[in-house]
Design a protein around this motif. Structure first.
Motif, mmCIF file in Angstrom:
data_model
loop_
_atom_site.group_PDB
_atom_site.id
_atom_site.type_symbol
_atom_site.label_atom_id
_atom_site.label_comp_id
_atom_site.label_asym_id
_atom_site.label_seq_id
_atom_site.Cartn_x
_atom_site.Cartn_y
_atom_site.Cartn_z
ATOM 1 N N TYR A 274 16.082 1.474 0.598
ATOM 2 C CA TYR A 274 15.886 1.208 -0.936
ATOM 3 C C TYR A 274 16.158 2.223 -1.273
ATOM 4 N N ASP A 306 7.325 7.064 -2.736
ATOM 5 C CA ASP A 306 7.995 5.620 -2.300
ATOM 6 C C ASP A 306 8.987 5.827 -1.528
ATOM 7 N N ASP A 317 8.467 -0.357 3.654
ATOM 8 C CA ASP A 317 8.193 -0.273 1.877
ATOM 9 C C ASP A 317 6.996 0.561 1.893
ATOM 10 N N THR A 319 4.073 3.202 0.239
ATOM 11 C CA THR A 319 4.092 4.607 -0.671
ATOM 12 C C THR A 319 2.367 5.684 -0.547
ATOM 13 N N GLU A 417 0.376 -3.551 -2.838
ATOM 14 C CA GLU A 417 1.091 -2.171 -3.539
ATOM 15 C C GLU A 417 0.785 -2.288 -4.534
ATOM 16 N N GLU A 440 0.756 1.694 -1.193
ATOM 17 C CA GLU A 440 0.981 0.723 -0.890
ATOM 18 C C GLU A 440 1.723 0.164 1.017
HETATM 19 MN MN MN Z 1 7.611 0.618 -2.493
#
Ligand code: MN
Ligand code: GLY
Ligand code: MN
Length: 486
Positions: A274, A306, A317, A319, A417, A440
């Protein structure tokens, strides 16, 4: 001359094909995809067929397209990473014209010497048979003639069509046309539109049933998928660790993003799962801040990072929020430790049987209580915007992956998260303004609890401050100032 140029293309064609060994050989094996289709078939009701389309090619500008990314459901069932393809999976065996039977069939883009020389190698129907384990694979130009009586099925399952599919007028077998041909075959009333308008009454067309089936399948990871997510997580943690060592006040958000993404590439991650979120100071309060354009970070700011590497289709994913100068201020530390406590409370109940909602509520209770103790809110039950998001989702082929969001089960891969965001002008003491913290982490749910996959990225105040004191290989990587006048 004509003969010569044809010979040239034929030679190029074979040399392109011969170089396929450049591809890493640790992608998911064809047995994985075949087994996934088998599992899908088991879930189909009698006399039904599931139809999947590849993702469209999306235009960036003029004659440049965005880097192609396959639709995750399509990839999960086929391993095919090219556009302009359609897959049909049948519950029961179908009869083909030559007397054989089959229960799945795929139509893919054909090989083409000239196009491959411009835009890269294609598997073609033969490659799909050899590499992806299909018995029935055909060039997509044959989909139009594919003679199947769709009216005989009790249910034809498919997803809503992408509404940004564009027609390439030079290609009569592109996705746009494959969708239109499918609509004609199933008597869809609006064959020339790419969006699904109104579903016809009493139809055997079913555009919602597949969601449940695919959520159910993709929510529980196989051992091969677990290894790929593990790798994506390891790479992403390495990015966080290297940034913690390399960061200095004055670096730009983009430069910090670049260090993470350099580490991703160094470890052969193909992509980010992402757009990377790198927000210094008050920019951290924008939950999905992807501009990353703040040119210099200040000495006193936190930076919220992140990011997730995508490795062979699977994404992490993670953070981390760190002080740019290597030391949390007293206020930053108080907020940080509150978020950490919320995450750890959720981790205590992270095991099969706990609901996604319970995980969220565990973090919410800690955060509300802590915000009250710090005087940021007046009562624990006050409505506020300091923790405006959920706290758990599946990860996998999508960063917010398909899966059921009821109870945790062994084999699920999730994030936890929590975060606190205090924008400027919030109704609290000014000393808190501009503080934004999210922590996260990624977890595999095991039969008795969880495995903490992202633990190699420091998470406590003490560990973060300690690693930030270490030297970085980038300390000597100092580039000339391009704008300096001699
Ligand atoms: Mn994230
Ligand atoms: N990176 C998006 C999220 O944390 O959900
Ligand atoms: Mn997340």
């Amino acid at each position: 001359m004509k003969l010569l140029s044809s010979l040239f293309f034929i030679l190029c064609f074979f040399s392109l094909a011969a170089q396929d060994s450049d591809l890493p050989n640790d992608f998911l094996p064809k047995t994985f995809f075949r087994e996934r289709r088998e599992k899908l078939r088991e879930k189909l009701l009698a006399n039904s067929v599931a139809v999947f389309f590849a993702n469209p090619v999306r235009n960036r500008s003029n004659d440049v397209d965005f880097v192609y990314h396959q639709d995750p459901d399509f990839y999960y069932l086929t391993g095919y990473r090219e556009p302009d393809a359609v897959l049909l999976v049948f519950k029961e065996k179908q009869n083909s014209a030559n007397g054989t039977t089959y229960n799945e069939i795929i139509f893919v883009q054909p090989r083409n010497e000239l196009r491959e020389m411009w835009t890269g190698r294609r598997l073609g129907d033969k490659g799909v048979k050899e590499n992806l384990g299909f018995d029935q694979a055909f060039n997509n130009s044959l989909f139009k003639q594919y003679n199947l009586d769709f009216s005989k099925f009790t249910s034809i399952l498919f997803f809503n069509f992408n509404n940004d599919v564009r027609d390439n007028p030079r290609d009569s077998s592109d996705l746009y046309n494959l969708i239109a041909q499918f609509k004609t075959k199933v008597n869809y009333p609006d064959a020339h539109r790419t969006t699904l308008a109104v579903e016809p009454p009493k139809s055997n067309l079913n555009k919602t049933g597949l969601e449940t089936i695919m959520d159910n399948l993709r929510g529980i990871k196989t051992k091969e998928e677990i290894e790929l997510v593990r790798k994506a997580v390891r790479i992403s943690c390495a990015g966080q660790v290297e940034v913690m060592k390399a960061i200095k006040p004055g670096m730009s958000e983009r430069e910090i993003q670049g260090i993470h993404e350099f580490v991703f590439k160094k470890y052969q991650a193909e992509d980010v799962g992402y757009p990377s979120i790198v927000g210094a100071g008050h920019n951290g309060c924008i939950l999905h801040y992807i501009d990353n354009y703040k040119p210099t970070t200040s000495n006193k700011e936190l930076i919220l990072m992140d990011l997730g590497a995508e490795f062979h289709g699977y994404t992490a994913d993670i953070t981390r929020t760190i002080p740019v100068n290597g030391k949390f201020s007293p206020e930053q530390k108080q907020i940080y430790e509150l978020v950490l406590k919320a995450q750890e409370e959720a981790m205590k109940i992270c095991k099969p049987g706990t609901s996604f909602k319970e995980i969220y509520l565990a973090t919410r209770v800690v955060i509300n209580r802590g915000l009250k103790e710090l005087g940021i809110i007046q009562n624990e039950n006050d409505k506020h915007m300091y923790y405006p998001h959920g706290c758990t989702h599946h990860i996998g082929l999508d960063v917010h992956d398909r899966g059921e969001y009821n109870l945790l089960e062994a084999g699920m891969m999730i994030t936890i998260e929590p975060g606190i965001y205090i924008p400027e002008n919030s109704p609290c003491d000014k000393k808190w303004w501009g503080i934004a913290v999210r922590i996260e982490d990624d977890f595999l749910i095991t039969p008795n609890g969880y495995e903490h996959l992202s633990s190699s990225a420091p998470r406590t105040v003490k560990d973060i401050e300690a690693i930030m004191k270490l030297p970085s290989p980038l300390d000597n990587f100092i580039l000339p100032d391009l704008d300096r006048k001699e």
